[in-house]
Design an enzyme around this catalytic site. Structure first.
Site, mmCIF file in Angstrom:
data_model
loop_
_atom_site.group_PDB
_atom_site.id
_atom_site.type_symbol
_atom_site.label_atom_id
_atom_site.label_comp_id
_atom_site.label_asym_id
_atom_site.label_seq_id
_atom_site.Cartn_x
_atom_site.Cartn_y
_atom_site.Cartn_z
ATOM 1 N N HIS A 91 15.658 -17.069 59.405
ATOM 2 C CA HIS A 91 15.572 -17.384 57.977
ATOM 3 C C HIS A 91 14.334 -16.776 57.317
ATOM 4 C CE1 HIS A 91 18.913 -20.288 57.975
ATOM 5 N NE2 HIS A 91 18.527 -20.512 59.217
ATOM 6 N N LYS A 121 22.052 -13.383 57.034
ATOM 7 C CA LYS A 121 21.424 -14.235 56.017
ATOM 8 C C LYS A 121 20.858 -13.346 54.912
ATOM 9 C CE LYS A 121 20.878 -18.063 59.196
ATOM 10 N NZ LYS A 121 21.723 -17.510 60.259
ATOM 11 N N SER A 168 15.441 -24.196 59.890
ATOM 12 C CA SER A 168 16.608 -24.050 59.026
ATOM 13 C C SER A 168 16.935 -25.289 58.217
ATOM 14 C CB SER A 168 17.833 -23.668 59.862
ATOM 15 O OG SER A 168 18.110 -24.653 60.847
#
Length: 391
Positions: free
Chosen positions: A202, A233, A174
């Site tokens: 992610h 996300k 990240s």
């Protein structure tokens, strides 16, 4: 006296953090704040999509605003069941299990899997939730050098042969944006009779042919038995899931305390995530546009001489070194209406403070030009200050 003592203790810690230049502050944003967001994780631009908002409203009208109880009491609705099925299908796993947050998914999975006789092996740059999950589990934990399969092999070889072993890594890291060597990790785990757990927070929605992440269908349940994904996300909603075989999910339902003792995800959020999965499948051009923006940013940033890392994901950190320098650049961009992440220790090691720039399919070409112009202005201001300081 006890209350005053605690107050003094907290005040001393706050003063220490401020003196280090590491005090963190929240910014309250209005619904129509005219700013450019290069700090968030809305990689596909779905968080503001009206189709998700409408799906959430329909879910709330049908089921109510809240989950009412835990999944094991009376909080598990058919919309949750449908979402778990879709997530399992997306990732090519037999089953998936919803959690209220990614942090809870990692805490719960590590706590449930790693009893005190297990051994944990984590990448040194893993997310805080994975490190905290290891602490919660109580199992002995070792951290191998970032991306160093040789170091991992050495640690695995020293572990008791009979002990259950779990190798844990982020999929996309990240703070750095680089991608783990999934085949290499899987091979190392297999050689030492260990399971592999990947947190693809992610990567999900961004990487892979279907947006199934850096693990997804490319690496099956035999290679990566424990797959964690986040919904807040690229998918633009909230919550998380763990995907794997039937035995894994049944075990988590029985023994993962952050699952058992938490109110179920609001059903409207689950309905919105189902809509996000529909868009993910129907609009691959979002991922294609994001890839073009990443390539353009890297080309133009390199032309400016900016300190790029090797990331080819939406996470594009500029490692500036010291915290005051990072804060000065972030403040200059802030004055131009541009938000970026100003990341300092302890989130990253000392001397590796950075601007964490994140790109989204929702960014227009003009947005990217404004960002690059702002970064060039930061460079020029820094060069001018250095020239003035030179005798």
């Amino acid at each position: 006296m006890a209350t005053a003592s605690w107050t003094q203790r907290l005040a001393a810690r706050a003063a220490e953090r401020r003196a280090q230049g590491l005090w963190r502050q929240r910014r309250t944003l209005g619904s129509r704040a005219p700013r450019l967001d290069f700090a968030g994780n809305d990689y596909l631009g779905l968080a503001g999509d009206p189709r998700l908002a409408e799906a959430m409203a329909r879910g709330a009208r049908r089921f109510g605003a809240g989950g009412r109880a835990s999944h094991l009491v009376c909080g598990h609705r058919d919309v949750h069941e449908a979402l778990e099925g879709r997530l399992a299908e997306l990732t090519g796993r037999p089953r998936a299990l919803l959690f209220s947050t990614g942090y809870m998914a990692n805490l719960g999975t590590l706590q449930a899997l790693c009893e005190t006789d297990a051994r944990l092996f984590q990448d040194r740059l893993n997310h805080a939730s994975l490190l905290d999950g290891a602490t919660l589990s109580g199992a002995p934990s070792r951290r191998f050098h970032h991306g160093d399969l040789g170091d991992l092999e050495r640690l695995l070889a020293r572990a008791p042969a009979a002990a259950p072993k779990l190798v844990v890594s982020d999929g996309v890291f990240s703070m750095d944006g680089d991608v783990a060597d999934i085949p290499g990790l899987a091979a190392a785990a297999r050689r030492h009779d260990a399971w592999l757990m990947i947190d693809d927070a992610h990567g999900l929605g961004v990487l892979g042919e279907r947006g199934d992440g850096c693990v997804g269908r490319a690496h099956g349940v035999e290679e990566v038995p424990v797959l964690v994904g986040t919904l807040g996300k690229a998918l633009g909603t909230a919550g998380a899931f763990v995907a794997g075989n039937h035995e894994l999910v049944d075990h988590l339902i029985q023994f993962a305390r952050p699952y058992v003792y938490t109110t179920a995800q609001p059903p409207g959020v689950a309905a919105a995530t189902l809509a996000a999965l529909d868009i993910l499948a129907a609009e691959p051009e979002r991922r294609a546009r994001l890839a073009r923006l990443i390539a353009r940013f890297r080309t133009e940033a390199a032309g400016l001489g900016l300190p790029l890392t090797e990331s080819h994901t939406p996470i594009q950190p500029l490692v500036l070194g010291e915290s005051p320098r990072v804060m000065a650049w972030a403040a200059r961009l802030d004055a131009r209406g541009i938000d970026v992440g100003a990341i300092r220790e302890p989130t990253v090691p000392r001397g590796q403070a950075r601007l964490r720039i994140t790109l989204s399919a929702a960014h227009a070409d003009d947005d990217l030009e404004r960002l690059l112009a702002g970064l060039a202005e930061c460079q020029a201001a820094e060069a001018s200050a250095a020239a003035e300081a030179t005798p």
